[in-house]
Design a protein around this motif. Structure first.
Motif, short mmCIF file in Angstrom:
data_model
loop_
_atom_site.label_atom_id
_atom_site.label_comp_id
_atom_site.label_asym_id
_atom_site.label_seq_id
_atom_site.Cartn_x
_atom_site.Cartn_y
_atom_site.Cartn_z
N ASP A 69 0.55 -1.44 -0.33
CA ASP A 69 -0.32 -0.28 0.13
C ASP A 69 0.88 1.09 -0.32
OD1 ASP A 69 1.05 -0.39 2.65
OD2 ASP A 69 -1.09 -0.11 3.52
N SER A 70 1.95 1.37 -0.27
CA SER A 70 3.35 2.09 -0.30
C SER A 70 2.58 2.65 -1.96
CB SER A 70 4.58 1.84 0.03
OG SER A 70 4.45 0.46 -0.19
N ASP A 108 -1.11 -6.19 0.16
CA ASP A 108 -1.61 -5.50 1.29
C ASP A 108 -2.63 -5.02 0.96
OD1 ASP A 108 0.58 -5.49 2.93
OD2 ASP A 108 1.49 -3.10 2.25
N LYS A 138 -1.27 -9.01 2.85
CA LYS A 138 -0.23 -8.95 3.90
C LYS A 138 -1.22 -8.18 5.03
CE LYS A 138 3.35 -5.83 3.98
NZ LYS A 138 2.94 -4.94 4.56
O1 KIV Z 1 3.23 -1.33 1.56
C1 KIV Z 1 4.36 -1.99 1.92
O2 KIV Z 1 5.97 -1.02 0.79
C2 KIV Z 1 5.16 -2.46 2.77
C3 KIV Z 1 6.44 -2.75 2.87
C4 KIV Z 1 7.81 -1.63 3.03
C5 KIV Z 1 6.72 -3.69 3.70
O3 KIV Z 1 4.35 -3.00 3.46
#
Ligand code: KIV
Length: 292
Positions: A69-70, A108, A138
């Protein structure tokens, strides 16, 4: 590892299309822990991917691709991951699955899509897996999320945990600083990781913690740990791809830049702009001649 892309010439960009191959599986990732605990086997390699082309380029080198979700910050310029929606995750997740053939794709769960109840989490996770073809989800959180991790895992949805610095909680944490500097907080993070592992998570991301915490978790849970700002002793590592490729001027301390993508883009666009302005682009190679 050789790539097995075939070129689909029906599209103007002739995008390589992933040829069907046997993907790495969630159980195979989980089972890697046994060998790693004995000092055998290679650590797991994970990077974020949000688009089909980046997935194609990274897939041959990665065990796992994370549709993080980044993408809220990296792709959409949002101030945090909090505004990211299920629809955004579904669109980018489907692109990454289309662009990969080897890695396990993990997606995510965005903020607000799973915290209310295990039932809410199941509906959101099922939607993401159906829409994208990803293999696992995740979610962030520890003890409080353990019943949700168990609920999903027992119903056929593999879950990767995420403890320590959990960016979706930025409003509660007050920033993105490293976690676990006090003994009380260190004990809480270790308890969080143990709780999600015991609940059935197949792997646990440990982000932004004092190194001894990452080592204590890695030595005490029976599923792989994947570190980011954690420790080389974790069972694998993950970074945001655009951070390690050097797309941003400012990155967290734990990022190592392996390339200067920002410099490369700037130099290329500067050269293009100069050629357009002096009319040296396009040349005869890039224009169409009449048919004979
Ligand atoms: O959203 C993301 O990129 C993450 C990683 C930094 C583990 O959760």
């Amino acid at each position: 590892m050789s790539t097995t892309f075939t070129i689909d010439t029906a599209t103007s960009r002739a995008n390589p299309v992933a040829a069907p191959m046997k993907r790495l599986t969630v159980p195979a990732v989980r089972q890697r822990k046994a060998a790693l605990t004995k000092g055998q086997g290679e650590p797991l390699v994970m990077l974020t991917a949000y688009t089909v082309r980046m997935a194609q380029l990274m897939d041959p080198h990665c065990d796992l691709l994370l549709v993080g979700d980044s993408l809220g910050q990296v792709i959409y310029g949002l101030p945090s991951t909090v505004p990211v929606t299920l629809a955004m995750m579904a669109a980018h997740g489907a692109a990454v699955v289309r662009g990969s053939y080897h890695a396990v794709v993990v997606i995510d769960m965005p903020f607000g899509s799973y915290e209310a109840s295990p039932q809410q989490a199941f509906e959101s996770a099922a939607y993401l897996l159906k829409e994208t073809g990803a293999a696992a989800v995740k979610l962030e959180g520890g003890v409080a999320m353990a019943p949700t991790v168990a609920f999903l895992s027992e119903r056929g949805i593999p879950v990767m945990g995420h403890v320590g610095l959990t960016p979706q909680a930025v409003n509660a944490l007050g920033g993105y600083g490293a976690r676990g500097r006090s003994q009380e907080e260190a004990d809480k993070i270790i308890g969080d990781a143990r709780a999600v592992a015991a609940a059935g998570a197949f792997a646990v991301v440990i982000e932004g913690v004092v190194e001894t915490i990452a080592i204590a978790i890695t030595d005490s849970i029976d599923v792989p740990t994947i570190g980011i700002g954690a420790s080389a002793r974790c069972d694998g590592q993950v970074l945001v791809a655009e951070d390690m490729l050097g797309l941003f001027e400012r990155v967290p301390r734990f990022v190592k830049r392996y390339a200067d993508m920002a410099g490369f883009v700037g130099d290329s666009v500067r050269a293009y702009a100069a050629e357009v302005r002096e009319r040296s682009f396009p040349t005869a190679d890039q224009v169409y001649a009449p048919r004979d």
